[in-house]
Motif scaffolding. Structure first.
Motif, PDB file in Angstrom:
ATOM      1  N   TRP A 268       0.832  -1.205   0.000  1.00 13.19           N
ATOM      2  CA  TRP A 268       0.000   0.000   0.000  1.00 13.19           C
ATOM      3  C   TRP A 268       0.866   1.254   0.000  1.00 13.19           C
ATOM      4  O   TRP A 268       1.956   1.258   0.567  1.00 13.19           O
ATOM      5  CB  TRP A 268      -0.867   0.047   1.265  1.00 13.19           C
ATOM      6  N   SER A 269       0.318   2.307  -0.566  1.00 10.19           N
ATOM      7  CA  SER A 269       0.901   3.635  -0.450  1.00 10.19           C
ATOM      8  C   SER A 269      -0.091   4.525   0.278  1.00 10.19           C
ATOM      9  O   SER A 269      -1.267   4.593  -0.099  1.00 10.19           O
ATOM     10  CB  SER A 269       1.183   4.222  -1.833  1.00 10.19           C
ATOM     11  N   ALA A 270       0.389   5.171   1.333  1.00  7.25           N
ATOM     12  CA  ALA A 270      -0.483   6.089   2.082  1.00  7.25           C
ATOM     13  C   ALA A 270       0.024   7.515   1.965  1.00  7.25           C
ATOM     14  O   ALA A 270      -0.349   8.381   2.749  1.00  7.25           O
ATOM     15  CB  ALA A 270      -0.561   5.665   3.545  1.00  7.25           C
ATOM     16  N   THR A 271       0.886   7.745   1.001  1.00  7.59           N
ATOM     17  CA  THR A 271       1.469   9.076   0.825  1.00  7.59           C
ATOM     18  C   THR A 271       0.711   9.862  -0.238  1.00  7.59           C
ATOM     19  O   THR A 271      -0.108   9.309  -0.974  1.00  7.59           O
ATOM     20  CB  THR A 271       2.946   8.960   0.418  1.00  7.59           C
ATOM     21  N   THR A 272       1.008  11.156  -0.327  1.00  4.61           N
ATOM     22  CA  THR A 272       0.307  12.019  -1.272  1.00  4.61           C
ATOM     23  C   THR A 272       0.509  11.548  -2.708  1.00  4.61           C
ATOM     24  O   THR A 272      -0.439  11.444  -3.484  1.00  4.61           O
ATOM     25  CB  THR A 272       0.802  13.474  -1.127  1.00  4.61           C
ATOM     26  N   THR A 273       1.756  11.268  -3.042  1.00  2.50           N
ATOM     27  CA  THR A 273       2.029  10.733  -4.371  1.00  2.50           C
ATOM     28  C   THR A 273       2.276   9.236  -4.250  1.00  2.50           C
ATOM     29  O   THR A 273       2.848   8.768  -3.269  1.00  2.50           O
ATOM     30  CB  THR A 273       3.272  11.397  -4.992  1.00  2.50           C
ATOM     31  N   CYS A 274       1.825   8.506  -5.245  1.00  7.61           N
ATOM     32  CA  CYS A 274       1.940   7.043  -5.232  1.00  7.61           C
ATOM     33  C   CYS A 274       2.872   6.633  -6.364  1.00  7.61           C
ATOM     34  O   CYS A 274       2.771   7.145  -7.472  1.00  7.61           O
ATOM     35  CB  CYS A 274       0.554   6.424  -5.428  1.00  7.61           C
ATOM     36  N   GLY A 283      -7.359   6.179  -2.284  1.00  2.53           N
ATOM     37  CA  GLY A 283      -8.304   5.878  -3.366  1.00  2.53           C
ATOM     38  C   GLY A 283      -9.194   4.688  -3.037  1.00  2.53           C
ATOM     39  O   GLY A 283     -10.415   4.719  -3.229  1.00  2.53           O
ATOM     40  N   VAL A 284      -8.584   3.636  -2.506  1.00  7.45           N
ATOM     41  CA  VAL A 284      -9.369   2.442  -2.146  1.00  7.45           C
ATOM     42  C   VAL A 284     -10.307   2.775  -0.987  1.00  7.45           C
ATOM     43  O   VAL A 284     -11.468   2.333  -0.955  1.00  7.45           O
ATOM     44  CB  VAL A 284      -8.427   1.270  -1.801  1.00  7.45           C
ATOM     45  N   ALA A 285      -9.811   3.578  -0.043  1.00  9.90           N
ATOM     46  CA  ALA A 285     -10.671   3.973   1.083  1.00  9.90           C
ATOM     47  C   ALA A 285     -11.851   4.817   0.603  1.00  9.90           C
ATOM     48  O   ALA A 285     -12.961   4.712   1.151  1.00  9.90           O
ATOM     49  CB  ALA A 285      -9.856   4.746   2.121  1.00  9.90           C
ATOM     50  N   THR A 286     -11.631   5.630  -0.401  1.00 12.89           N
ATOM     51  CA  THR A 286     -12.739   6.420  -0.943  1.00 12.89           C
ATOM     52  C   THR A 286     -13.834   5.493  -1.470  1.00 12.89           C
ATOM     53  O   THR A 286     -15.025   5.693  -1.212  1.00 12.89           O
ATOM     54  CB  THR A 286     -12.234   7.354  -2.061  1.00 12.89           C
ATOM     55  N   HIS A 287     -13.426   4.438  -2.175  1.00  9.03           N
ATOM     56  CA  HIS A 287     -14.389   3.436  -2.655  1.00  9.03           C
ATOM     57  C   HIS A 287     -15.120   2.785  -1.472  1.00  9.03           C
ATOM     58  O   HIS A 287     -16.355   2.673  -1.472  1.00  9.03           O
ATOM     59  CB  HIS A 287     -13.642   2.380  -3.472  1.00  9.03           C
ATOM     60  N   GLU A 288     -14.374   2.363  -0.472  1.00 11.43           N
ATOM     61  CA  GLU A 288     -15.003   1.659   0.650  1.00 11.43           C
ATOM     62  C   GLU A 288     -15.947   2.572   1.440  1.00 11.43           C
ATOM     63  O   GLU A 288     -16.982   2.134   1.936  1.00 11.43           O
ATOM     64  CB  GLU A 288     -13.935   1.062   1.577  1.00 11.43           C
ATOM     65  N   THR A 311      -6.659  -0.597  -9.793  1.00  9.90           N
ATOM     66  CA  THR A 311      -5.304  -0.910 -10.217  1.00  9.90           C
ATOM     67  C   THR A 311      -4.320  -0.240  -9.254  1.00  9.90           C
ATOM     68  O   THR A 311      -4.721   0.554  -8.402  1.00  9.90           O
ATOM     69  CB  THR A 311      -5.043  -0.400 -11.643  1.00  9.90           C
ATOM     70  N   THR A 312      -3.037  -0.553  -9.401  1.00 12.98           N
ATOM     71  CA  THR A 312      -2.034   0.041  -8.514  1.00 12.98           C
ATOM     72  C   THR A 312      -1.909   1.540  -8.793  1.00 12.98           C
ATOM     73  O   THR A 312      -2.031   1.993  -9.927  1.00 12.98           O
ATOM     74  CB  THR A 312      -0.673  -0.646  -8.708  1.00 12.98           C
ATOM     75  N   CYS A 313      -1.664   2.265  -7.724  1.00  9.68           N
ATOM     76  CA  CYS A 313      -1.492   3.725  -7.794  1.00  9.68           C
ATOM     77  C   CYS A 313      -2.610   4.416  -8.570  1.00  9.68           C
ATOM     78  O   CYS A 313      -2.370   5.362  -9.328  1.00  9.68           O
ATOM     79  CB  CYS A 313      -0.136   4.092  -8.389  1.00  9.68           C
ATOM     80  N   GLU A 314      -3.832   3.958  -8.371  1.00 15.85           N
ATOM     81  CA  GLU A 314      -4.967   4.572  -9.062  1.00 15.85           C
ATOM     82  C   GLU A 314      -5.450   5.773  -8.246  1.00 15.85           C
ATOM     83  O   GLU A 314      -6.515   5.745  -7.623  1.00 15.85           O
ATOM     84  CB  GLU A 314      -6.072   3.531  -9.262  1.00 15.85           C
TER      85      GLU A 314
END
Ligand code: ZN
Length: 332
Positions: A268-274, A283-288, A311-314
Motif C-alpha cells: 500500500w501507499s499512504a502518501t500524497t504521491t503514489c 483511493g481504495v478507502a474512498t471506494h469503501e 489498479t495500482t497507484c490509481e
C-alpha cells in the motif's frame, strides 16, 4: 438495477405478511431443521424457509456471515485488485419468522418468503430519491476525477440517518499516514463536494473518534461477523485479490454500524504521491466509504470510484466522478 418490482412490490409485501401470520403456529418443524443451525448453514438450507436466530451462513464462494439479529441486514462490500475476480456485493437479511434472504449483486437466494419481503422493501428504499436542487452549479475540481462522462450509480438499500462515529485500529497497518488516508476517503463524500464542473452539498457526515484496540467485524473470508456496536476501520487478512471489505449493519434501511478491513497482504501507499506497484490507500478507502454511505458497484468500465476493482497507484479514485457525485447527492 432491480427491475420489475415497481408495481408488484406492495402486493407481494401484503401477501407475504399474511403468510407470516398464518405460519406462526405451523412452521415449527421447518424452523427446527438441523441444517439451519451451527456454523455452516448453507444458502440451500436457508431456502427451506427456516427461521434462524444464531449461527453462521456460508456462501457457495466460502464467505461466512454471522446471522444478524431479526430485522437486521448485514452487507459485505468489497473492492478487488484489478484482474482478480470480483466476489460481488452481499446482503444477508434476517426477517425473523420468514427466514433469511441472501442477495449477491442482483441474484437472490435463501428463504422464498424472506426474499419476497426484502425485494419489496429494497425496491421502496431505492426508489425514493432526494431532490437534487443545486446539483448543476458549476465548480472546479481540485484534481482529475475518475470519470465525468458516466452518470451511473447503484444503491445498496441503506443510508445513515445520523453521523457515522468511527474508530481506527492501527494493528498491522501498512505505513504511517494510513489513518489520514482512510479519513480522507470518508471526507470525499461529506459536506461541500465539487467535481466534474458540478457541486453539491452532501449531508453524509462522520466523526473520527480516535484509535481503538477493538476488532473490525469484517472477517478473513471477506464476510461479516457479529455487530459490536462500534464502527471500526482496521487491518487484517483477506482472501487473495481482495483489497478491502466494508461491512454495514442496517435495520429497515437505516445503517447502524460500519466496519472496514484493509488487507495486510497487499503493498500500500499512504502518501500524497503514489509510485511503484502499490495500491493507493486513499483511493481504495474512498471506494469503501462510498459503500459505507450506501452506494453499490457500477460497471468496471464506468471509470467511477464505485467500479468494483482498482489498479495500482490509481490515485484518480480519490476524486468522485459524475455518477459518484449524483449517487451521494441522491442519498444525502
Ligand atoms: Zn466495492
Amino acid at each position: 438495477m432491480r427491475k420489475s418490482f415497481v408495481t408488484a412490490g406492495a402486493v407481494v409485501l401484503g401477501v407475504a405478511l399474511v403468510a407470516v401470520t398464518v405460519a406462526s403456529g405451523g412452521a415449527a418443524a421447518t424452523a427446527a431443521s438441523p441444517s439451519c443451525r451451527g456454523d455452516g448453514i448453507t444458502v440451500a438450507a436457508l431456502a427451506s424457509g427456516c427461521a434462524v436466530s444464531s449461527g453462521t451462513v456460508v456462501l457457495p464462494d466460502g464467505r461466512r456471515f454471522a446471522v444478524p439479529p431479526s430485522g437486521t441486514t448485514v452487507a459485505a462490500l468489497p473492492v478487488a485488485a484489478s484482474g482478480a475476480v470480483d466476489p460481488g456485493d452481499v446482503s444477508v437479511t434476517n426477517t425473523g419468522r420468514s427466514g433469511v434472504a441472501v442477495r449477491i449483486d442482483d441474484r437472490w437466494a435463501g428463504a422464498p418468503a424472506a426474499v419476497r419481503l426484502e425485494r419489496a422493501a429494497l425496491q421502496q428504499r431505492t426508489a425514493t430519491t432526494r431532490a437534487t436542487a443545486g446539483a448543476a452549479t458549476s465548480a472546479t475540481s481540485a484534481s482529475a476525477p475518475s470519470s465525468c462522462s458516466n452518470k451511473t450509480y447503484t444503491r445498496t438499500g441503506f443510508r445513515w440517518g445520523s453521523r457515522v462515529d468511527w474508530r481506527y485500529n492501527a494493528t498491522g497497518q501498512k505505513g504511517t499516514g494510513s489513518v489520514t488516508a482512510i479519513r480522507a476517503g470518508s471526507d470525499a463524500w461529506t459536506g461541500a463536494l465539487a467535481t466534474c464542473g458540478k457541486k453539491v452539498t452532501s449531508t453524509a457526515a462522520d466523526r473520527y473518534l480516535g484509535t481503538t484496540t477493538q476488532a473490525s467485524g469484517v472477517t478473513a473470508t471477506g464476510g461479516c461477523g457479529t455487530s459490536s456496536g462500534t464502527s471500526v476501520a482496521a487491518w487484517g487478512s483477506l482472501r487473495a485479490g481482495t483489497l478491502a471489505v466494508t461491512c454495514v449493519w442496517s435495520r429497515s434501511g437505516v445503517a447502524v454500524e460500519v466496519d472496514q478491513r484493509y488487507t495486510t497482504a497487499a503493498a500500500w501507499s499512504a502518501t500524497t504521491t503514489c509510485s511503484g506497484t502499490k495500491f493507493d490507500l486513499r483511493g481504495v478507502a474512498t471506494h469503501e466509504w462510498g459503500h459505507a454511505y450506501g452506494l453499490g458497484h457500477t460497471a468496471q468500465n464506468s471509470g467511477l470510484v464505485m467500479k468494483p476493482a482498482s489498479t495500482t497507484c490509481e490515485t484518480g479514485q480519490r476524486t468522485l466522478g459524475l455518477g459518484d457525485l449524483m449517487g451521494i447527492d441522491a442519498l444525502y
